[in-house]
Design a protein around this motif. Structure first.
Motif, PDB file in Angstrom:
ATOM      1  N   ARG A   4       0.694  -1.130   0.166  1.00 16.04           N
ATOM      2  CA  ARG A   4      -0.097   0.074   0.136  1.00 16.04           C
ATOM      3  C   ARG A   4       0.873   0.768   0.049  1.00 16.04           C
ATOM      4  NH1 ARG A   4      -4.183   0.167   5.356  1.00 16.04           N
ATOM      5  NH2 ARG A   4      -5.150   1.861   3.961  1.00 16.04           N
ATOM      6  N   ALA A   5       1.338   1.555  -0.602  1.00 15.63           N
ATOM      7  CA  ALA A   5       2.356   2.719  -1.017  1.00 15.63           C
ATOM      8  C   ALA A   5       2.113   2.658  -2.142  1.00 15.63           C
ATOM      9  CB  ALA A   5       4.183   1.919  -0.889  1.00 15.63           C
ATOM     10  N   GLN A   6       2.547   4.572  -2.000  1.00 19.66           N
ATOM     11  CA  GLN A   6       2.365   5.035  -3.957  1.00 19.66           C
ATOM     12  C   GLN A   6       3.180   6.472  -3.764  1.00 19.66           C
ATOM     13  OE1 GLN A   6      -0.913   7.202  -6.284  1.00 19.66           O
ATOM     14  NE2 GLN A   6      -1.415   6.537  -3.854  1.00 19.66           N
ATOM     15  N   LEU A   7       4.419   6.468  -4.860  1.00 21.57           N
ATOM     16  CA  LEU A   7       4.954   7.521  -4.857  1.00 21.57           C
ATOM     17  C   LEU A   7       4.954   8.587  -6.093  1.00 21.57           C
ATOM     18  CD1 LEU A   7       8.039   8.724  -3.790  1.00 21.57           C
ATOM     19  CD2 LEU A   7       8.952   7.524  -5.822  1.00 21.57           C
ATOM     20  N   LEU A   8       3.940   9.573  -5.106  1.00 18.79           N
ATOM     21  CA  LEU A   8       3.831  10.947  -5.624  1.00 18.79           C
ATOM     22  C   LEU A   8       4.958  11.723  -6.122  1.00 18.79           C
ATOM     23  CD1 LEU A   8       0.910  11.749  -4.392  1.00 18.79           C
ATOM     24  CD2 LEU A   8       0.658  10.405  -5.656  1.00 18.79           C
ATOM     25  N   HIS A   9       5.699  12.032  -7.638  1.00 16.58           N
ATOM     26  CA  HIS A   9       6.876  12.262  -7.896  1.00 16.58           C
ATOM     27  C   HIS A   9       6.489  13.766  -8.764  1.00 16.58           C
ATOM     28  CE1 HIS A   9       7.530   9.839 -11.515  1.00 16.58           C
ATOM     29  NE2 HIS A   9       6.981   9.318 -10.989  1.00 16.58           N
ATOM     30  N   SER A  10       7.629  13.894  -9.593  1.00 20.74           N
ATOM     31  CA  SER A  10       7.834  14.685 -10.001  1.00 20.74           C
ATOM     32  C   SER A  10       6.929  16.496 -10.488  1.00 20.74           C
ATOM     33  CB  SER A  10       7.928  14.259 -11.466  1.00 20.74           C
ATOM     34  OG  SER A  10       8.824  13.492 -11.595  1.00 20.74           O
ATOM     35  N   PRO A  20      10.436  24.612   2.726  1.00 21.06           N
ATOM     36  CA  PRO A  20      10.733  24.426   1.115  1.00 21.06           C
ATOM     37  C   PRO A  20       9.873  24.000   0.533  1.00 21.06           C
ATOM     38  CG  PRO A  20      12.470  23.230   2.684  1.00 21.06           C
ATOM     39  CD  PRO A  20      11.465  24.273   3.756  1.00 21.06           C
ATOM     40  N   ASP A  21       9.503  23.884  -1.089  1.00 17.16           N
ATOM     41  CA  ASP A  21       8.854  22.733  -1.478  1.00 17.16           C
ATOM     42  C   ASP A  21      10.198  22.067  -1.731  1.00 17.16           C
ATOM     43  OD1 ASP A  21       6.827  24.419  -1.566  1.00 17.16           O
ATOM     44  OD2 ASP A  21       7.604  25.057  -3.668  1.00 17.16           O
ATOM     45  N   VAL A  22       9.630  20.207  -2.334  1.00  8.86           N
ATOM     46  CA  VAL A  22       9.927  18.741  -2.094  1.00  8.86           C
ATOM     47  C   VAL A  22       9.522  18.842  -3.965  1.00  8.86           C
ATOM     48  CG1 VAL A  22      10.997  18.643  -0.487  1.00  8.86           C
ATOM     49  CG2 VAL A  22       8.267  17.673  -0.906  1.00  8.86           C
ATOM     50  N   ASP A  23       9.773  17.682  -4.150  1.00 10.11           N
ATOM     51  CA  ASP A  23       9.266  17.224  -5.627  1.00 10.11           C
ATOM     52  C   ASP A  23       9.004  16.024  -5.657  1.00 10.11           C
ATOM     53  OD1 ASP A  23      10.898  15.252  -5.018  1.00 10.11           O
ATOM     54  OD2 ASP A  23      12.154  15.650  -7.405  1.00 10.11           O
ATOM     55  N   ALA A  24       8.475  15.212  -5.012  1.00 11.00           N
ATOM     56  CA  ALA A  24       7.717  14.117  -4.395  1.00 11.00           C
ATOM     57  C   ALA A  24       6.957  13.857  -2.881  1.00 11.00           C
ATOM     58  CB  ALA A  24       8.456  13.015  -4.668  1.00 11.00           C
ATOM     59  N   VAL A  25       6.065  12.944  -2.436  1.00 12.71           N
ATOM     60  CA  VAL A  25       6.314  11.988  -1.295  1.00 12.71           C
ATOM     61  C   VAL A  25       5.370  11.268  -1.153  1.00 12.71           C
ATOM     62  CG1 VAL A  25       3.655  13.272  -2.019  1.00 12.71           C
ATOM     63  CG2 VAL A  25       4.785  12.262   0.261  1.00 12.71           C
ATOM     64  N   LEU A  26       6.004  10.477  -0.332  1.00 11.61           N
ATOM     65  CA  LEU A  26       5.926   8.932  -0.314  1.00 11.61           C
ATOM     66  C   LEU A  26       4.630   9.029   0.518  1.00 11.61           C
ATOM     67  CD1 LEU A  26       6.102   6.049  -1.620  1.00 11.61           C
ATOM     68  CD2 LEU A  26       7.637   6.175   0.912  1.00 11.61           C
ATOM     69  N   LEU A  27       3.689   7.843   0.106  1.00  6.48           N
ATOM     70  CA  LEU A  27       2.757   7.480   1.051  1.00  6.48           C
ATOM     71  C   LEU A  27       2.051   6.026   1.200  1.00  6.48           C
ATOM     72  CD1 LEU A  27      -0.379   9.294  -1.542  1.00  6.48           C
ATOM     73  CD2 LEU A  27       1.504  10.164   0.423  1.00  6.48           C
ATOM     74  N   VAL A  28       2.260   5.679   2.428  1.00  8.30           N
ATOM     75  CA  VAL A  28       2.330   4.330   3.014  1.00  8.30           C
ATOM     76  C   VAL A  28       1.540   4.291   4.401  1.00  8.30           C
ATOM     77  CG1 VAL A  28       3.548   2.568   4.308  1.00  8.30           C
ATOM     78  CG2 VAL A  28       4.900   4.160   2.547  1.00  8.30           C
ATOM     79  N   GLY A  30      -1.854   5.285   3.951  1.00 10.23           N
ATOM     80  CA  GLY A  30      -2.593   6.193   4.105  1.00 10.23           C
ATOM     81  C   GLY A  30      -2.150   7.205   4.960  1.00 10.23           C
ATOM     82  N   ARG A  31      -0.555   7.073   5.360  1.00 10.20           N
ATOM     83  CA  ARG A  31       0.122   8.197   6.205  1.00 10.20           C
ATOM     84  C   ARG A  31       1.684   8.418   4.663  1.00 10.20           C
ATOM     85  NH1 ARG A  31       0.292   7.639  12.667  1.00 10.20           N
ATOM     86  NH2 ARG A  31      -1.549   6.138  12.579  1.00 10.20           N
ATOM     87  N   ILE A  32       1.691   9.502   5.441  1.00 11.34           N
ATOM     88  CA  ILE A  32       3.312  10.161   4.601  1.00 11.34           C
ATOM     89  C   ILE A  32       3.440   9.647   5.366  1.00 11.34           C
ATOM     90  CG2 ILE A  32       4.727  12.209   4.090  1.00 11.34           C
ATOM     91  CD1 ILE A  32       1.681  13.848   4.226  1.00 11.34           C
ATOM     92  N   ALA A  33       5.184   9.087   4.424  1.00 11.72           N
ATOM     93  CA  ALA A  33       5.781   8.109   4.763  1.00 11.72           C
ATOM     94  C   ALA A  33       7.566   8.931   4.772  1.00 11.72           C
ATOM     95  CB  ALA A  33       6.409   6.716   4.735  1.00 11.72           C
ATOM     96  N   GLY A  34       7.571  10.234   3.564  1.00 14.12           N
ATOM     97  CA  GLY A  34       8.440  10.887   2.872  1.00 14.12           C
ATOM     98  C   GLY A  34       8.672  12.079   2.207  1.00 14.12           C
ATOM     99  N   LEU A  35       9.058  12.555   1.673  1.00 11.76           N
ATOM    100  CA  LEU A  35       9.090  13.414   0.880  1.00 11.76           C
ATOM    101  C   LEU A  35      10.602  14.121   0.330  1.00 11.76           C
ATOM    102  CD1 LEU A  35       8.290  16.300   3.998  1.00 11.76           C
ATOM    103  CD2 LEU A  35       6.339  14.491   2.160  1.00 11.76           C
ATOM    104  N   GLY A  36      10.407  14.106  -0.372  1.00  8.98           N
ATOM    105  CA  GLY A  36      11.514  14.737  -1.238  1.00  8.98           C
ATOM    106  C   GLY A  36      13.171  13.725  -1.741  1.00  8.98           C
ATOM    107  N   ALA A  37      14.214  13.652  -1.216  1.00  9.94           N
ATOM    108  CA  ALA A  37      15.657  12.839  -1.728  1.00  9.94           C
ATOM    109  C   ALA A  37      14.456  11.317  -0.621  1.00  9.94           C
ATOM    110  CB  ALA A  37      16.317  13.188  -1.054  1.00  9.94           C
ATOM    111  N   GLU A  38      13.970  11.699   0.817  1.00 13.09           N
ATOM    112  CA  GLU A  38      13.610  10.835   1.091  1.00 13.09           C
ATOM    113  C   GLU A  38      12.620   9.516   0.830  1.00 13.09           C
ATOM    114  OE1 GLU A  38      14.412   8.455   5.097  1.00 13.09           O
ATOM    115  OE2 GLU A  38      15.510   9.598   3.896  1.00 13.09           O
ATOM    116  N   ALA A  39      11.891  10.403  -0.298  1.00 13.50           N
ATOM    117  CA  ALA A  39      10.678   9.343  -0.656  1.00 13.50           C
ATOM    118  C   ALA A  39      11.082   8.627  -2.111  1.00 13.50           C
ATOM    119  CB  ALA A  39       9.558  10.218  -0.854  1.00 13.50           C
TER     120      ALA A  39
END
Length: 548
Positions: A4-10, A20-28, A30-39
């Protein structure tokens, strides 16, 4: 990491005002699991470990925390769809024709209910029952005005309620009359409106449930995933609980039960019991933590409570719904039960009365995390502006109203005068004072689309761009701060940070309540923002709306 992981990117991921803005967010889950490079890193690690990661290319789109609505009436809004469509009518003749059309299509209905008409279409907002009689002479017709403090009815409705030339104005209400003394057909404020509603039939529960679902569809399509229902009657609690039990709650709601000064002592135990009923349901999308007080009415009716008289002096200082110490005593009692207090206060006298009541509650009940709310705060005396931050009071403002539209120029300015009119809706001043600003719409009183409100907050001009440079331009709100008021600001009002999965911000551990906009609203001309498509709305990581 599970499947149940989804990466929204670009894309451009807005993480909050000043961040600061980032270019990606990782959802796991139903929660946010990581942002930007960490995602990106976490997604790659999960893929390498054999887990499935759904990758969504944003194609340069803009991602933000989803919107909240800090003050609205979703059941009212949904029920508007079930009656004659009078909101878009541009003249009295159009309203009458629409009511006639609807009545002819629905001969089975004993009463015709509709909302909400433009009160500026008749001089001083005075509409005649005889105009509606031309459309429907044989059944009661009840139309709410845009302000929802006024109803326009036909003669059959007046007769059903027993309203005649000899009926006195009720407590907290006004029956308007023609020159010959007969009732005109306009009833203002609760006491008068209740004369009609007390004899009108209750709308069927299934119709109310469908209205709640329609309101949810409306909101999700506009990126809103939490709503403060700011006027809840006992039957409404039943509707919400039935919707929760049937899995028909489309988004997150908090209920504010309506406090009536005529019967508050009897109401408070029921408010406690209904809060317990909602808590016992344990539905993740439903709470009932708030009590709603009306301190006054509205300026357009000259019932908003003012420190100085109206220019017309027709109603002098307006209407105080809870005179004397009544509001203070009721707020102290409700606060002692642990409720959040939400006060409708339009005029500067009402704002001061609400602030005084909050100050009394703090003194009487001691310190705690209250987050009291004053909704609207249309006019604030200079001496009271700083008290919002001092007392921890949240101003929940309706930015869409901060423009010189017909409502303002035809009904408001003549009643307040130019000097007071130019002190209305001090959005930027409140934010600059340190107050925790939140935004709401008051839908269906006005548009529930946050993009419409943001456009005005960021420009103080009408859709035609008037006046050039903005009306009272010192109150224009910075785009990032305006976005924050509709996201993290509402989340603060909602106590979202107290939840296991907080929402209202794009931050690790928060619920993945998100919206995807086609373009970055910070880079648009404000009045282009309403046309900025909402490509998707996420609630707890699930897509609950996607552009068709």
């Amino acid at each position: 990491m599970n499947s149940r992981a989804q990466l929204l990117h670009s894309g451009t991921v807005f993480t909050g005002a000043g961040s600061p803005d980032v270019d990606a967010v990782l959802l796991v889950d139903g929660r946010i699991a990581g942002l930007g490079a960490e995602a990106h890193r976490l997604a790659e690690a999960a893929t390498d470990a054999g887990s499935e990661v759904l990758r969504t290319d944003l194609g340069g789109a803009f991602v933000s925390a989803s919107f909240g609505d800090g003050h609205a009436h979703p059941l009212f809004g949904g029920l508007e769809e079930a009656g004659p469509r009078v909101r878009a009518c541009g003249s009295v003749e159009e309203i009458v024709a629409e009511v006639k059309r609807f009545a002819e299509e629905h001969p089975e209905l004993e009463w015709i209910f509709g909302a909400s008409y433009d009160g500026s279409l008749a001089p001083e907002g005075l509409f005649d029952a005889r105009w509606l009689d031309e459309a429907v002479p044989d059944r009661p017709v009840v139309l709410r005005a845009w302000d929802y403090h006024t109803v326009w009815v036909n003669s059959a409705a007046l007769a059903a309620a027993g309203i005649t030339r000899d009926t006195p104005d009720p407590e907290l209400g006004e029956i308007t009359h023609r020159a010959d003394g007969e009732p005109l057909g306009i009833l203002r404020e609760w006491g008068a409106v209740d004369l009609i509603m007390d004899v009108a039939p209750t709308r069927p529960q299934e119709e109310r449930l469908r209205a709640l679902e329609a309101a949810g569809e409306y909101y999700l399509a506009r990126g809103v995933t939490w709503v403060q229902d700011a006027w809840v009657e006992p039957g409404d609690v039943d509707t919400y609980l039935e919707a929760a039990a049937a899995d028909r709650l489309p988004l997150r709601f908090n209920l504010a039960q309506y406090a009536d000064p005529r019967k508050f002592a009897a109401q408070l135990p029921r408010f406690v019991a209904d809060r317990q009923r909602v808590q016992a349901a344990k539905h993740p999308r439903l709470t009932a933590n708030t009590i709603k007080f009306f301190a006054d009415g509205v300026v357009e009716n000259e019932t908003g409570a003012l420190l100085e008289p109206y220019c017309s002096a027709r109603h002098k200082h307006g209407m105080s719904v809870w005179p004397g110490d009544m509001l203070k005593n009721a707020v102290v009692a409700a606060d002692a039960e642990g409720f959040q207090i939400h006060v409708h206060a339009i005029g500067d006298a009402a704002v001061r009365q609400a602030l005084d009541a909050f100050e009394a509650a703090i003194a009487a009940n001691g310190p705690r995390d209250r987050r009291p709310v004053i909704a609207h705060a249309q006019l604030i005396d200079e001496a009271d502006l700083g008290r919002f931050a001092q007392l921890g009071v949240i101003p929940c403002m309706q930015p869409l109203w901060a423009q010189q539209d017909a409502l303002m120029t035809v009904l408001t300015v003549p009643r307040l005068g130019e000097e007071r009119s130019d002190r209305q809706y001090q959005l930027n001043s409140l934010q600059g004072s340190g107050a925790a600003l939140s935004f709401g719409s008051d839908w269906p009183v006005s548009s529930g689309d946050p993009r419409d409100g943001l456009a005005i907050a960021m420009s103080r001009t009408t859709t035609e761009g008037l006046p050039a440079g903005g009306w009272t331009p010192q109150e224009i709100v910075d785009p990032e701060l305006a976005l924050a008021a509709y996201t993290s600001g509402v989340a603060h009002q909602a106590f979202a940070d107290s939840l296991d999965a907080p929402w209202g911000a794009i931050s690790e551990g928060h619920a993945a309540d998100l919206i995807v906009l086609a373009r970055d609203p910070r880079e648009q001309a404000p009045h282009d923002l309403p046309a900025n498509p909402i490509l998707a709305t996420y609630l707890g990581g699930a897509v609950v709306h996607r552009q068709g």
